[in-house]
Design an enzyme around this catalytic site. Structure first.
Site, short mmCIF file in Angstrom:
data_model
loop_
_atom_site.label_atom_id
_atom_site.label_comp_id
_atom_site.label_asym_id
_atom_site.label_seq_id
_atom_site.Cartn_x
_atom_site.Cartn_y
_atom_site.Cartn_z
N ASN A 135 0.88 -1.17 0.00
CA ASN A 135 0.00 0.00 0.00
C ASN A 135 0.92 1.23 0.00
O ASN A 135 1.46 1.60 1.03
CB ASN A 135 -0.88 -0.04 1.25
CG ASN A 135 -1.86 1.12 1.30
OD1 ASN A 135 -1.76 2.07 0.52
ND2 ASN A 135 -2.80 1.06 2.23
N LYS B 166 3.32 0.69 3.09
CA LYS B 166 2.96 -0.36 4.06
C LYS B 166 3.05 -1.70 3.35
O LYS B 166 2.75 -1.78 2.15
CB LYS B 166 1.52 -0.17 4.54
CG LYS B 166 1.32 1.09 5.32
CD LYS B 166 -0.09 1.11 5.91
CE LYS B 166 -0.36 2.46 6.52
NZ LYS B 166 -1.64 3.03 6.19
N ARG C 252 -2.75 -2.02 -3.33
CA ARG C 252 -3.95 -1.23 -3.09
C ARG C 252 -3.87 -0.01 -4.00
O ARG C 252 -2.90 0.75 -3.94
CB ARG C 252 -4.01 -0.78 -1.64
CG ARG C 252 -5.23 0.06 -1.42
CD ARG C 252 -5.23 0.76 -0.11
NE ARG C 252 -6.43 1.57 -0.01
CZ ARG C 252 -6.51 2.68 0.68
NH1 ARG C 252 -5.47 3.13 1.35
NH2 ARG C 252 -7.64 3.35 0.73
N HIS D 269 -13.11 2.91 -0.05
CA HIS D 269 -13.12 1.85 0.97
C HIS D 269 -13.80 0.58 0.44
O HIS D 269 -14.29 -0.24 1.22
CB HIS D 269 -13.91 2.25 2.24
CG HIS D 269 -13.31 3.34 3.05
ND1 HIS D 269 -14.09 4.28 3.70
CD2 HIS D 269 -12.04 3.62 3.37
CE1 HIS D 269 -13.31 5.11 4.37
NE2 HIS D 269 -12.05 4.74 4.18
N HIS E 57 -18.10 1.66 7.69
CA HIS E 57 -16.65 1.65 7.89
C HIS E 57 -16.31 2.96 8.61
O HIS E 57 -16.30 4.03 7.99
CB HIS E 57 -15.94 1.56 6.52
CG HIS E 57 -14.45 1.61 6.60
ND1 HIS E 57 -13.64 0.52 6.30
CD2 HIS E 57 -13.60 2.60 6.95
CE1 HIS E 57 -12.38 0.85 6.47
NE2 HIS E 57 -12.33 2.12 6.86
N GLY F 19 -13.57 4.65 10.49
CA GLY F 19 -12.19 4.82 10.93
C GLY F 19 -11.87 6.30 10.88
O GLY F 19 -12.77 7.14 11.02
N GLY G 118 -10.93 7.80 8.16
CA GLY G 118 -11.83 8.03 7.03
C GLY G 118 -13.06 7.17 7.30
O GLY G 118 -12.95 6.12 7.92
N ARG H 278 -12.13 15.30 7.87
CA ARG H 278 -12.90 15.73 6.69
C ARG H 278 -14.31 16.16 7.10
O ARG H 278 -14.93 15.53 7.96
CB ARG H 278 -13.02 14.59 5.67
CG ARG H 278 -11.71 14.13 5.09
CD ARG H 278 -11.98 13.14 3.95
NE ARG H 278 -10.75 12.58 3.44
CZ ARG H 278 -10.45 11.28 3.48
NH1 ARG H 278 -11.30 10.41 3.98
NH2 ARG H 278 -9.31 10.85 2.99
N ASP I 4 -8.65 12.03 16.76
CA ASP I 4 -8.85 10.66 17.22
C ASP I 4 -10.06 10.60 18.14
O ASP I 4 -10.12 11.29 19.16
CB ASP I 4 -7.57 10.20 17.95
CG ASP I 4 -7.58 8.69 18.17
OD1 ASP I 4 -8.61 8.16 18.65
OD2 ASP I 4 -6.57 8.06 17.87
N ARG J 89 -10.92 8.56 20.25
CA ARG J 89 -10.62 8.21 21.65
C ARG J 89 -10.37 9.48 22.48
O ARG J 89 -10.86 9.61 23.60
CB ARG J 89 -9.40 7.30 21.73
CG ARG J 89 -9.70 5.89 21.32
CD ARG J 89 -8.46 5.12 21.07
NE ARG J 89 -7.80 5.59 19.84
CZ ARG J 89 -6.95 4.87 19.12
NH1 ARG J 89 -6.61 3.68 19.52
NH2 ARG J 89 -6.41 5.35 18.02
N GLU K 170 -8.07 -5.14 5.17
CA GLU K 170 -7.94 -4.82 3.76
C GLU K 170 -6.76 -5.54 3.12
O GLU K 170 -6.81 -5.93 1.96
CB GLU K 170 -7.82 -3.30 3.58
CG GLU K 170 -9.16 -2.62 3.81
CD GLU K 170 -9.10 -1.11 3.86
OE1 GLU K 170 -8.71 -0.59 4.92
OE2 GLU K 170 -9.43 -0.47 2.85
P1 AMP Z 1 -8.67 3.33 11.10
O1 AMP Z 1 -8.68 4.48 10.15
O2 AMP Z 1 -9.63 2.23 10.74
O3 AMP Z 1 -7.29 2.82 11.41
O4 AMP Z 1 -9.24 3.90 12.49
C1 AMP Z 1 -8.50 4.81 13.25
C2 AMP Z 1 -9.45 5.62 14.09
O5 AMP Z 1 -10.32 4.76 14.83
C3 AMP Z 1 -8.76 6.46 15.16
O6 AMP Z 1 -8.34 7.68 14.64
C4 AMP Z 1 -9.88 6.63 16.16
O7 AMP Z 1 -10.64 7.75 15.81
C5 AMP Z 1 -10.73 5.41 16.02
N1 AMP Z 1 -10.59 4.48 17.15
C6 AMP Z 1 -9.71 3.47 17.30
N2 AMP Z 1 -9.91 2.84 18.49
C7 AMP Z 1 -10.94 3.48 19.10
C8 AMP Z 1 -11.63 3.32 20.35
N3 AMP Z 1 -11.31 2.38 21.21
N4 AMP Z 1 -12.62 4.17 20.62
C9 AMP Z 1 -12.97 5.14 19.76
N5 AMP Z 1 -12.37 5.32 18.57
C10 AMP Z 1 -11.37 4.52 18.24
#
Ligand code: AMP
Length: 401
Positions: A7, A14, A92, A181, A209, A211, A213, A242, A285, A287, A387
Protein backbone atom coordinates in the site's frame (compact mmCIF):
# COMPACT_ATOMS: atom_id res chain seq x y z
CA UNK A 1 1.38 -19.22 -2.54
CA UNK A 2 3.33 -16.30 -1.06
CA UNK A 3 1.74 -12.87 -1.64
CA UNK A 4 3.25 -9.50 -0.80
CA UNK A 5 0.64 -6.77 -0.31
CA UNK A 6 1.83 -3.22 -0.90
CA UNK A 7 0.00 0.00 0.00
CA UNK A 8 2.08 2.89 -1.33
CA UNK A 9 1.00 6.34 -0.10
CA UNK A 10 2.36 9.87 -0.44
CA UNK A 11 5.19 9.35 2.05
CA UNK A 12 4.77 5.81 3.26
CA UNK A 13 4.84 2.25 2.00
CA UNK A 14 2.96 -0.36 4.06
CA UNK A 15 3.48 -4.04 3.44
CA UNK A 16 2.21 -7.46 4.57
CA UNK A 17 3.63 -10.78 3.44
CA UNK A 18 1.12 -13.68 3.49
CA UNK A 19 1.57 -17.38 3.06
CA UNK A 20 -1.82 -18.07 1.47
CA UNK A 21 -1.14 -21.82 1.38
CA UNK A 22 -0.58 -21.97 5.14
CA UNK A 23 -3.87 -20.68 6.54
CA UNK A 24 -3.27 -17.19 5.07
CA UNK A 25 -0.60 -16.73 7.72
CA UNK A 26 1.05 -13.31 8.04
CA UNK A 27 4.80 -13.95 7.70
CA UNK A 28 5.88 -10.34 8.12
CA UNK A 29 4.41 -6.86 8.10
CA UNK A 30 5.35 -3.26 8.66
CA UNK A 31 5.80 0.11 7.06
CA UNK A 32 8.31 2.74 6.05
CA UNK A 33 7.18 6.27 6.91
CA UNK A 34 8.32 9.79 6.09
CA UNK A 35 9.87 8.70 2.80
CA UNK A 36 11.77 11.54 1.18
CA UNK A 37 11.52 13.73 4.28
CA UNK A 38 13.51 14.15 7.48
CA UNK A 39 13.33 11.21 9.90
CA UNK A 40 12.48 8.29 7.59
CA UNK A 41 11.83 5.21 9.71
CA UNK A 42 10.82 1.59 9.34
CA UNK A 43 8.68 -0.67 11.52
CA UNK A 44 8.94 -4.40 10.92
CA UNK A 45 7.68 -7.52 12.64
CA UNK A 46 7.62 -11.17 11.67
CA UNK A 47 5.69 -14.27 12.74
CA UNK A 48 8.66 -15.56 14.74
CA UNK A 49 8.45 -12.62 17.15
CA UNK A 50 11.31 -10.68 15.53
CA UNK A 51 10.68 -6.95 15.29
CA UNK A 52 12.42 -3.61 15.05
CA UNK A 53 11.73 0.08 14.62
CA UNK A 54 14.62 2.12 13.27
CA UNK A 55 15.72 5.02 11.08
CA UNK A 56 16.40 4.05 7.47
CA UNK A 57 17.92 5.73 4.40
CA UNK A 58 15.00 5.63 1.99
CA UNK A 59 14.41 8.43 -0.49
CA UNK A 60 11.78 6.99 -2.85
CA UNK A 61 9.38 4.04 -3.31
CA UNK A 62 12.02 1.90 -5.08
CA UNK A 63 14.41 2.30 -2.13
CA UNK A 64 11.48 1.44 0.16
CA UNK A 65 10.69 -1.82 -1.67
CA UNK A 66 14.42 -2.66 -1.71
CA UNK A 67 14.60 -2.12 2.07
CA UNK A 68 11.46 -4.17 2.71
CA UNK A 69 12.61 -7.10 0.55
CA UNK A 70 16.15 -6.97 2.02
CA UNK A 71 14.61 -7.56 5.46
CA UNK A 72 12.31 -10.32 4.22
CA UNK A 73 15.43 -12.42 3.45
CA UNK A 74 17.87 -11.04 6.05
CA UNK A 75 19.58 -13.54 8.41
CA UNK A 76 18.22 -11.76 11.49
CA UNK A 77 14.64 -10.88 10.55
CA UNK A 78 14.03 -12.82 7.32
CA UNK A 79 11.08 -15.13 6.72
CA UNK A 80 11.97 -16.31 3.21
CA UNK A 81 14.96 -18.26 1.91
CA UNK A 82 14.95 -16.20 -1.25
CA UNK A 83 12.85 -13.48 -2.90
CA UNK A 84 12.01 -15.91 -5.68
CA UNK A 85 9.53 -17.49 -3.22
CA UNK A 86 7.24 -14.46 -3.67
CA UNK A 87 4.58 -15.57 -6.17
CA UNK A 88 2.61 -12.33 -6.52
CA UNK A 89 2.30 -8.75 -5.36
CA UNK A 90 -1.11 -7.23 -4.60
CA UNK A 91 -1.35 -3.43 -4.70
CA UNK A 92 -3.95 -1.23 -3.09
CA UNK A 93 -4.94 1.35 -5.70
CA UNK A 94 -7.41 4.07 -4.89
CA UNK A 95 -9.05 5.08 -8.17
CA UNK A 96 -9.98 3.09 -11.26
CA UNK A 97 -12.72 5.44 -12.55
CA UNK A 98 -15.33 3.51 -14.58
CA UNK A 99 -12.64 1.60 -16.39
CA UNK A 100 -11.72 -0.94 -13.73
CA UNK A 101 -14.37 -2.74 -11.72
CA UNK A 102 -12.44 -5.80 -10.52
CA UNK A 103 -8.89 -6.79 -9.57
CA UNK A 104 -6.61 -6.75 -12.62
CA UNK A 105 -3.16 -7.84 -13.63
CA UNK A 106 -1.14 -4.63 -13.86
CA UNK A 107 -0.19 -4.78 -17.52
CA UNK A 108 1.05 -1.75 -19.45
CA UNK A 109 -2.59 -0.96 -20.39
CA UNK A 110 -3.85 -1.27 -16.80
CA UNK A 111 -1.07 0.99 -15.54
CA UNK A 112 -2.06 3.51 -18.20
CA UNK A 113 -5.55 3.57 -16.64
CA UNK A 114 -4.04 4.09 -13.18
CA UNK A 115 -2.24 7.08 -14.73
CA UNK A 116 -5.41 8.38 -16.41
CA UNK A 117 -6.99 8.56 -12.93
CA UNK A 118 -4.30 10.94 -11.60
CA UNK A 119 -6.54 13.96 -12.16
CA UNK A 120 -9.36 12.43 -10.07
CA UNK A 121 -7.05 11.07 -7.37
CA UNK A 122 -3.98 13.30 -7.31
CA UNK A 123 -3.11 12.43 -3.70
CA UNK A 124 -3.16 8.65 -4.16
CA UNK A 125 -2.90 7.24 -7.68
CA UNK A 126 0.54 8.72 -8.52
CA UNK A 127 1.97 7.10 -5.37
CA UNK A 128 0.16 3.82 -6.06
CA UNK A 129 1.73 3.75 -9.54
CA UNK A 130 5.15 4.57 -8.09
CA UNK A 131 4.72 1.55 -5.77
CA UNK A 132 3.90 -0.71 -8.73
CA UNK A 133 6.93 0.51 -10.70
CA UNK A 134 9.15 0.06 -7.64
CA UNK A 135 8.04 -3.58 -7.33
CA UNK A 136 8.61 -4.16 -11.04
CA UNK A 137 12.16 -2.84 -10.65
CA UNK A 138 13.02 -4.75 -7.47
CA UNK A 139 11.11 -8.00 -8.13
CA UNK A 140 11.18 -8.41 -11.92
CA UNK A 141 8.98 -11.14 -13.33
CA UNK A 142 6.67 -11.35 -10.29
CA UNK A 143 3.04 -10.60 -11.32
CA UNK A 144 1.58 -7.37 -9.93
CA UNK A 145 -2.17 -7.25 -9.29
CA UNK A 146 -4.16 -4.06 -8.66
CA UNK A 147 -7.08 -4.02 -6.21
CA UNK A 148 -9.05 -0.79 -6.52
CA UNK A 149 -10.91 1.05 -3.72
CA UNK A 150 -13.53 2.19 -6.21
CA UNK A 151 -14.13 -1.23 -7.83
CA UNK A 152 -16.79 -2.63 -5.48
CA UNK A 153 -18.95 0.47 -6.03
CA UNK A 154 -18.99 0.06 -9.82
CA UNK A 155 -22.47 -1.52 -9.60
CA UNK A 156 -24.13 1.67 -8.30
CA UNK A 157 -26.99 2.70 -10.59
CA UNK A 158 -26.64 5.95 -12.55
CA UNK A 159 -29.36 7.71 -10.52
CA UNK A 160 -27.23 7.10 -7.40
CA UNK A 161 -23.86 8.06 -8.82
CA UNK A 162 -24.74 11.14 -10.88
CA UNK A 163 -24.60 14.62 -9.35
CA UNK A 164 -27.40 17.07 -10.04
CA UNK A 165 -25.27 19.22 -12.32
CA UNK A 166 -25.20 19.51 -16.13
CA UNK A 167 -24.71 16.02 -17.63
CA UNK A 168 -21.83 17.35 -19.73
CA UNK A 169 -19.58 17.34 -16.63
CA UNK A 170 -20.07 13.60 -16.36
CA UNK A 171 -19.66 12.94 -20.07
CA UNK A 172 -16.62 15.11 -20.59
CA UNK A 173 -14.85 15.21 -17.24
CA UNK A 174 -16.12 12.00 -15.56
CA UNK A 175 -17.51 13.95 -12.61
CA UNK A 176 -19.72 11.53 -10.70
CA UNK A 177 -19.76 9.67 -7.41
CA UNK A 178 -17.29 6.75 -7.30
CA UNK A 179 -17.07 5.76 -3.61
CA UNK A 180 -14.05 4.44 -1.70
CA UNK A 181 -13.12 1.85 0.97
CA UNK A 182 -14.66 -0.68 -1.47
CA UNK A 183 -12.25 -3.47 -0.57
CA UNK A 184 -13.22 -3.13 3.10
CA UNK A 185 -16.99 -2.89 2.44
CA UNK A 186 -16.87 -6.02 0.27
CA UNK A 187 -14.66 -7.95 2.69
CA UNK A 188 -16.78 -7.26 5.80
CA UNK A 189 -20.12 -7.77 4.04
CA UNK A 190 -19.01 -11.16 2.67
CA UNK A 191 -17.59 -12.09 6.08
CA UNK A 192 -20.93 -11.12 7.69
CA UNK A 193 -22.89 -13.36 5.31
CA UNK A 194 -20.62 -16.33 5.94
CA UNK A 195 -20.75 -15.70 9.73
CA UNK A 196 -24.54 -15.84 9.52
CA UNK A 197 -24.43 -18.87 7.21
CA UNK A 198 -26.57 -17.07 4.59
CA UNK A 199 -25.94 -16.70 0.84
CA UNK A 200 -24.29 -13.30 0.25
CA UNK A 201 -26.58 -12.52 -2.68
CA UNK A 202 -29.71 -13.04 -0.54
CA UNK A 203 -29.03 -10.26 1.97
CA UNK A 204 -29.68 -6.54 2.28
CA UNK A 205 -26.60 -5.23 4.09
CA UNK A 206 -25.43 -1.83 5.30
CA UNK A 207 -21.72 -1.62 6.13
CA UNK A 208 -20.42 1.25 8.29
CA UNK A 209 -16.65 1.65 7.89
CA UNK A 210 -15.90 4.08 10.72
CA UNK A 211 -12.19 4.82 10.93
CA UNK A 212 -10.27 8.03 10.49
CA UNK A 213 -11.83 8.03 7.03
CA UNK A 214 -15.44 6.84 7.21
CA UNK A 215 -18.12 5.70 4.79
CA UNK A 216 -21.40 3.76 4.69
CA UNK A 217 -22.44 1.42 1.88
CA UNK A 218 -25.79 -0.13 0.93
CA UNK A 219 -25.52 -3.63 -0.58
CA UNK A 220 -28.30 -5.74 -2.14
CA UNK A 221 -28.01 -9.01 -4.10
CA UNK A 222 -24.25 -8.88 -3.42
CA UNK A 223 -23.93 -5.56 -5.23
CA UNK A 224 -23.24 -2.04 -4.03
CA UNK A 225 -26.36 0.12 -4.50
CA UNK A 226 -25.02 3.33 -2.97
CA UNK A 227 -22.17 4.59 -0.84
CA UNK A 228 -21.58 7.79 1.06
CA UNK A 229 -18.26 8.90 -0.45
CA UNK A 230 -18.34 10.58 -3.85
CA UNK A 231 -16.00 11.90 -6.53
CA UNK A 232 -13.45 12.02 -3.72
CA UNK A 233 -13.46 10.66 -0.15
CA UNK A 234 -14.63 14.06 1.12
CA UNK A 235 -18.36 13.44 0.68
CA UNK A 236 -20.64 11.76 3.20
CA UNK A 237 -19.95 11.20 6.88
CA UNK A 238 -18.19 13.60 9.20
CA UNK A 239 -14.71 12.08 9.59
CA UNK A 240 -11.54 12.58 11.62
CA UNK A 241 -10.43 15.61 9.62
CA UNK A 242 -12.90 15.73 6.69
CA UNK A 243 -16.13 17.73 6.71
CA UNK A 244 -18.30 15.23 4.85
CA UNK A 245 -21.52 16.54 3.24
CA UNK A 246 -21.81 20.32 3.00
CA UNK A 247 -23.96 22.81 1.17
CA UNK A 248 -21.54 23.66 -1.71
CA UNK A 249 -22.39 27.30 -1.06
CA UNK A 250 -20.46 27.02 2.24
CA UNK A 251 -17.30 26.49 0.20
CA UNK A 252 -18.03 29.45 -2.05
CA UNK A 253 -18.88 31.63 0.94
CA UNK A 254 -15.65 30.80 2.83
CA UNK A 255 -13.67 31.47 -0.36
CA UNK A 256 -15.35 34.86 -0.70
CA UNK A 257 -14.80 35.68 2.98
CA UNK A 258 -11.13 34.65 3.11
CA UNK A 259 -9.83 34.76 -0.47
CA UNK A 260 -8.62 31.17 -0.07
CA UNK A 261 -7.77 29.37 -3.33
CA UNK A 262 -8.92 25.82 -4.27
CA UNK A 263 -5.77 24.21 -2.86
CA UNK A 264 -6.21 25.99 0.47
CA UNK A 265 -9.88 25.01 0.55
CA UNK A 266 -8.84 21.41 -0.09
CA UNK A 267 -6.65 21.52 3.02
CA UNK A 268 -9.40 23.22 5.05
CA UNK A 269 -12.03 20.62 4.12
CA UNK A 270 -9.87 17.48 4.10
CA UNK A 271 -7.37 18.15 6.88
CA UNK A 272 -8.78 20.79 9.25
CA UNK A 273 -12.47 19.89 9.46
CA UNK A 274 -14.46 16.95 10.85
CA UNK A 275 -14.18 16.10 14.53
CA UNK A 276 -10.76 17.78 14.59
CA UNK A 277 -12.29 21.12 13.67
CA UNK A 278 -15.43 20.74 15.74
CA UNK A 279 -13.82 19.30 18.88
CA UNK A 280 -11.07 21.92 18.94
CA UNK A 281 -8.66 19.93 21.12
CA UNK A 282 -6.06 19.42 18.38
CA UNK A 283 -6.94 15.75 17.87
CA UNK A 284 -8.96 13.90 15.25
CA UNK A 285 -8.85 10.66 17.22
CA UNK A 286 -12.27 9.70 18.55
CA UNK A 287 -10.62 8.21 21.65
CA UNK A 288 -9.33 11.68 22.59
CA UNK A 289 -12.64 13.29 21.70
CA UNK A 290 -14.55 10.72 23.83
CA UNK A 291 -12.17 11.31 26.76
CA UNK A 292 -12.53 15.10 26.56
CA UNK A 293 -16.31 14.83 26.22
CA UNK A 294 -16.31 12.60 29.30
CA UNK A 295 -14.61 15.43 31.20
CA UNK A 296 -17.31 17.86 30.13
CA UNK A 297 -15.81 19.43 26.98
CA UNK A 298 -18.94 20.70 25.19
CA UNK A 299 -17.40 20.97 21.72
CA UNK A 300 -16.17 17.39 21.93
CA UNK A 301 -19.61 16.31 23.13
CA UNK A 302 -21.24 17.88 20.09
CA UNK A 303 -18.53 16.46 17.77
CA UNK A 304 -19.41 12.95 18.95
CA UNK A 305 -23.12 13.60 18.57
CA UNK A 306 -22.60 14.96 15.05
CA UNK A 307 -20.45 11.99 14.04
CA UNK A 308 -23.03 9.45 15.28
CA UNK A 309 -26.00 11.45 13.92
CA UNK A 310 -24.59 11.55 10.39
CA UNK A 311 -24.00 7.77 10.43
CA UNK A 312 -27.57 7.28 11.69
CA UNK A 313 -28.94 9.50 8.91
CA UNK A 314 -27.19 7.46 6.24
CA UNK A 315 -28.40 4.20 7.80
CA UNK A 316 -31.98 5.50 7.67
CA UNK A 317 -31.57 6.59 4.06
CA UNK A 318 -30.03 3.28 3.03
CA UNK A 319 -32.79 1.24 4.70
CA UNK A 320 -35.10 3.06 2.28
CA UNK A 321 -32.70 2.47 -0.64
CA UNK A 322 -32.64 -1.27 0.13
CA UNK A 323 -36.39 -1.46 0.94
CA UNK A 324 -35.51 -2.93 4.33
CA UNK A 325 -32.48 -4.40 6.02
CA UNK A 326 -31.17 -7.81 7.07
CA UNK A 327 -27.66 -7.06 8.35
CA UNK A 328 -25.88 -3.97 9.66
CA UNK A 329 -22.10 -4.15 10.01
CA UNK A 330 -19.74 -1.92 11.99
CA UNK A 331 -16.06 -2.01 11.07
CA UNK A 332 -12.72 -0.09 11.14
CA UNK A 333 -11.04 1.65 14.10
CA UNK A 334 -14.02 3.34 15.74
CA UNK A 335 -16.67 0.95 14.38
CA UNK A 336 -14.83 -2.05 15.83
CA UNK A 337 -13.71 -0.52 19.11
CA UNK A 338 -16.16 2.10 20.33
CA UNK A 339 -19.22 0.51 21.94
CA UNK A 340 -20.50 3.96 22.94
CA UNK A 341 -20.42 5.13 19.33
CA UNK A 342 -22.29 2.03 18.12
CA UNK A 343 -24.88 2.39 20.90
CA UNK A 344 -25.33 6.06 20.12
CA UNK A 345 -25.77 5.45 16.36
CA UNK A 346 -28.49 2.85 16.98
CA UNK A 347 -30.22 4.26 20.08
CA UNK A 348 -34.00 4.02 19.85
CA UNK A 349 -34.14 2.31 16.44
CA UNK A 350 -36.00 -0.76 17.76
CA UNK A 351 -38.95 -0.04 15.49
CA UNK A 352 -36.63 -0.46 12.50
CA UNK A 353 -35.59 -3.87 13.83
CA UNK A 354 -32.28 -2.61 15.19
CA UNK A 355 -31.91 -3.55 18.86
CA UNK A 356 -28.47 -3.55 20.44
CA UNK A 357 -27.82 -5.87 23.38
CA UNK A 358 -25.48 -3.99 25.77
CA UNK A 359 -24.11 -7.27 27.14
CA UNK A 360 -22.93 -8.13 23.63
CA UNK A 361 -22.00 -4.61 22.56
CA UNK A 362 -19.90 -3.52 25.53
CA UNK A 363 -17.13 -6.16 25.76
CA UNK A 364 -14.03 -5.53 23.61
CA UNK A 365 -13.09 -8.29 21.19
CA UNK A 366 -11.13 -8.65 17.97
CA UNK A 367 -13.49 -11.39 16.75
CA UNK A 368 -16.47 -11.11 14.42
CA UNK A 369 -19.58 -11.00 16.64
CA UNK A 370 -23.29 -10.21 16.84
CA UNK A 371 -24.22 -7.27 19.07
CA UNK A 372 -27.98 -7.23 18.42
CA UNK A 373 -30.49 -9.17 20.49
CA UNK A 374 -31.65 -12.49 19.08
CA UNK A 375 -35.18 -11.08 18.86
CA UNK A 376 -34.09 -8.08 16.75
CA UNK A 377 -35.14 -8.44 13.08
CA UNK A 378 -31.83 -7.03 11.79
CA UNK A 379 -28.58 -8.75 12.71
CA UNK A 380 -26.11 -6.11 13.88
CA UNK A 381 -22.52 -7.34 13.66
CA UNK A 382 -19.04 -6.05 14.42
CA UNK A 383 -16.70 -7.39 11.74
CA UNK A 384 -12.99 -6.57 11.97
CA UNK A 385 -11.85 -5.37 8.57
CA UNK A 386 -8.62 -6.60 7.02
CA UNK A 387 -7.94 -4.82 3.76
CA UNK A 388 -4.50 -6.42 3.37
CA UNK A 389 -5.94 -9.93 3.63
CA UNK A 390 -8.74 -8.98 1.23
CA UNK A 391 -6.13 -7.76 -1.29
CA UNK A 392 -4.08 -10.96 -0.84
CA UNK A 393 -7.24 -13.07 -1.33
CA UNK A 394 -8.29 -11.17 -4.46
CA UNK A 395 -4.73 -11.36 -5.84
CA UNK A 396 -4.60 -15.11 -5.25
CA UNK A 397 -8.08 -15.56 -6.76
CA UNK A 398 -7.16 -13.65 -9.92
CA UNK A 399 -3.93 -15.56 -10.46
CA UNK A 400 -5.54 -18.93 -9.85
CA UNK A 401 -8.11 -17.95 -12.49
P1 AMP B 1 -8.67 3.33 11.10
O1 AMP B 1 -8.68 4.48 10.15
O2 AMP B 1 -9.63 2.23 10.74
O3 AMP B 1 -7.29 2.82 11.41
O4 AMP B 1 -9.24 3.90 12.49
C1 AMP B 1 -8.50 4.81 13.25
C2 AMP B 1 -9.45 5.62 14.09
O5 AMP B 1 -10.32 4.76 14.83
C3 AMP B 1 -8.76 6.46 15.16
O6 AMP B 1 -8.34 7.68 14.64
C4 AMP B 1 -9.88 6.63 16.16
O7 AMP B 1 -10.64 7.75 15.81
C5 AMP B 1 -10.73 5.41 16.02
N1 AMP B 1 -10.59 4.48 17.15
C6 AMP B 1 -9.71 3.47 17.30
N2 AMP B 1 -9.91 2.84 18.49
C7 AMP B 1 -10.94 3.48 19.10
C8 AMP B 1 -11.63 3.32 20.35
N3 AMP B 1 -11.31 2.38 21.21
N4 AMP B 1 -12.62 4.17 20.62
C9 AMP B 1 -12.97 5.14 19.76
N5 AMP B 1 -12.37 5.32 18.57
C10 AMP B 1 -11.37 4.52 18.24
Amino acid sequence: MIVLVINAGSSSVKFTLFNMSDGKKVLAQGLIERIGIEGTSMKYSNHKGGKFEQKVQVANPTDAVKEITRNLVSPEYGVLGSLSEINAIGHRIVHGMEKISKPVLLTKEAKEIVRECFSLSPLHNPHNLAGIEACEAVLPGVPNVGVFDTAFHATMPDYAYLYGIDYKWYEKDFIRRYGFHGTSHEYVSRAAASFLGKPYESLRIITCHLGNGASVTAIKDGKCQDTSMGLTPLEGLIMGTRSGDLDPAVVLHIMTLTGKNPKEMDVLLNKESGVLGIGGIGSSDLRDIEEAAGKGNKRCEVALKMFAYRVRKYIGAYIAVLSGLDVLVFTAGAGENSSTLRASVLAGLDELGLTVDPKRNDPRSSEIRQISTDAGRVKVLVVPTNEELAIADLTTGLLKG
